[in-house]
Scaffold this active site. Structure first.
Site, PDB file in Angstrom:
ATOM      1  N   HIS A 195     -12.200 -36.251  11.588  1.00  0.00           N
ATOM      2  CA  HIS A 195     -11.631 -36.143  12.938  1.00  0.00           C
ATOM      3  C   HIS A 195     -12.557 -35.359  13.850  1.00  0.00           C
ATOM      4  O   HIS A 195     -13.435 -34.609  13.400  1.00  0.00           O
ATOM      5  CB  HIS A 195     -10.234 -35.500  12.914  1.00  0.00           C
ATOM      6  CG  HIS A 195     -10.211 -34.049  12.567  1.00  0.00           C
ATOM      7  ND1 HIS A 195     -10.384 -33.051  13.497  1.00  0.00           N
ATOM      8  CD2 HIS A 195      -9.993 -33.418  11.395  1.00  0.00           C
ATOM      9  CE1 HIS A 195     -10.275 -31.868  12.905  1.00  0.00           C
ATOM     10  NE2 HIS A 195     -10.053 -32.057  11.636  1.00  0.00           N
ATOM     11  N   CYS A 236     -11.312 -30.576   6.150  1.00  0.00           N
ATOM     12  CA  CYS A 236     -11.601 -31.837   6.818  1.00  0.00           C
ATOM     13  C   CYS A 236     -13.098 -31.989   7.087  1.00  0.00           C
ATOM     14  O   CYS A 236     -13.865 -31.033   7.024  1.00  0.00           O
ATOM     15  CB  CYS A 236     -10.843 -31.936   8.133  1.00  0.00           C
ATOM     16  SG  CYS A 236      -9.064 -32.194   7.938  1.00  0.00           S
TER      17      CYS A 236
END
Length: 295
Positions: free
Chosen positions: A250, A265
């Site tokens: 992301h 992430c």
């Protein structure tokens, strides 16, 4: 003297901000790395309104609630990052930042790697010629402050430039007839290849920090959520594509070049995350290998 005290106070506040890390799911904040032989390394340029790297950006630590977004939600494109958000800000010794030196005499943590990349004599010692060569590279690449310090941002930029022509020269990412997202934690780079053809990237990324390492091995994109918002940390995760529990690709609205990593992430610039959104689909395979430096 008054100006000197003011600069010192500003840098002290900056150091305090860098030390503040988001609290993890277990309630304990990760401990920042201890200062090395050069002492505390700090960003050489104070953050502007658009540059939030001093505070770091947390990520979702637990798997999200999966649902099908409405057409109205998917029609909304996440906002772009403000100008200057991804500026290449080098980490330099505190004393050098205070003195605002033009060309440092100190050897950086990546002195040998940078010397080798520039074709200089590889001895791990900073010379006047070394500083001039490193500084010239930093000026060309827009790295600030351009004082010839062989820091992590300068070395990361060199790794990226070396990988652009052939990111999988070492053959670490499996070759398949279908697309494979290749995530190299050692170099903090990622790309997508189909067969031996690179169809996306290579781009710089920021992966999980110590205690929250991005999981290595084979994974699969199981949920895509363009306008995802972390309910744990109350922060946006634009163009999120989840591949392992709560770990996702992301965009972030802050620098990728921080001394600590994400909460697991794989972070990209918002522009790169937007392009990756158009390349991948649910079910695409992800292969992660290596280890983020410092973890």
């Amino acid at each position: 003297m008054t100006r000197g005290r003011t600069v010192g106070r500003v840098l002290a506040l900056l150091l305090a901000a860098v030390a503040v890390l988001p609290v993890g799911a277990a309630g304990a904040a990760p401990v920042p790395p201890a200062p090395g032989p050069l002492g505390e390394l700090v960003p050489g340029v104070a953050p502007a309104a658009a540059q939030s790297w001093a505070l770091d950006t947390p990520d979702q630590a637990l798997p999200p609630a999966v649902y099908t977004p409405s057409a109205e939600e998917d029609a909304v494109e996440p906002r772009s990052a403000a100008a200057g958000t991804y500026a290449l800000v080098e980490y330099v010794p505190l004393g050098e930042a205070v003195a605002r030196v033009s060309c440092t005499r100190k050897a950086g943590p990546h002195q040998r790697q940078v010397e080798r990349w520039l074709g200089l004599r590889v001895d791990g010692r900073q010379s006047a010629a070394d500083c001039r060569a490193i500084r010239a590279f930093q000026v060309r690449q827009g790295i600030e402050p351009a004082i010839g310090f062989a820091g992590p941002v300068t070395w990361a930029r060199m790794r990226y430039l070396s990988a652009r022509a052939n990111p999988d020269a070492a053959g670490r990412c499996p070759v398949r007839s279908h697309p494979v997202v290749c995530v190299d934690l050692d170099r903090q780079l990622m790309w997508v290849q189909k067969g031996r053809t690179v169809v996306f990237g290579v781009v710089p990324v920021r992966s999980g920090r110590a205690g929250y390492r991005t999981r290595a091995g084979w994974h699969k994109i199981y949920w895509r959520h363009k306008n995802h918002w972390s309910t744990l940390y109350n922060t946006p995760m634009p163009y999120a594509q989840f591949f392992s529990g709560g770990q996702a690709f992301h965009g972030v609205y802050g620098s990728l070049h921080t001394t600590v990593g994400s909460m697991g992430c794989v972070n990209l610039t918002v522009a790169d995350a937007r392009r990756l959104w158009g390349v991948l689909k649910k079910g695409d395979r992800v292969f992660v290998w290596g280890r983020r430096p410092g973890t």
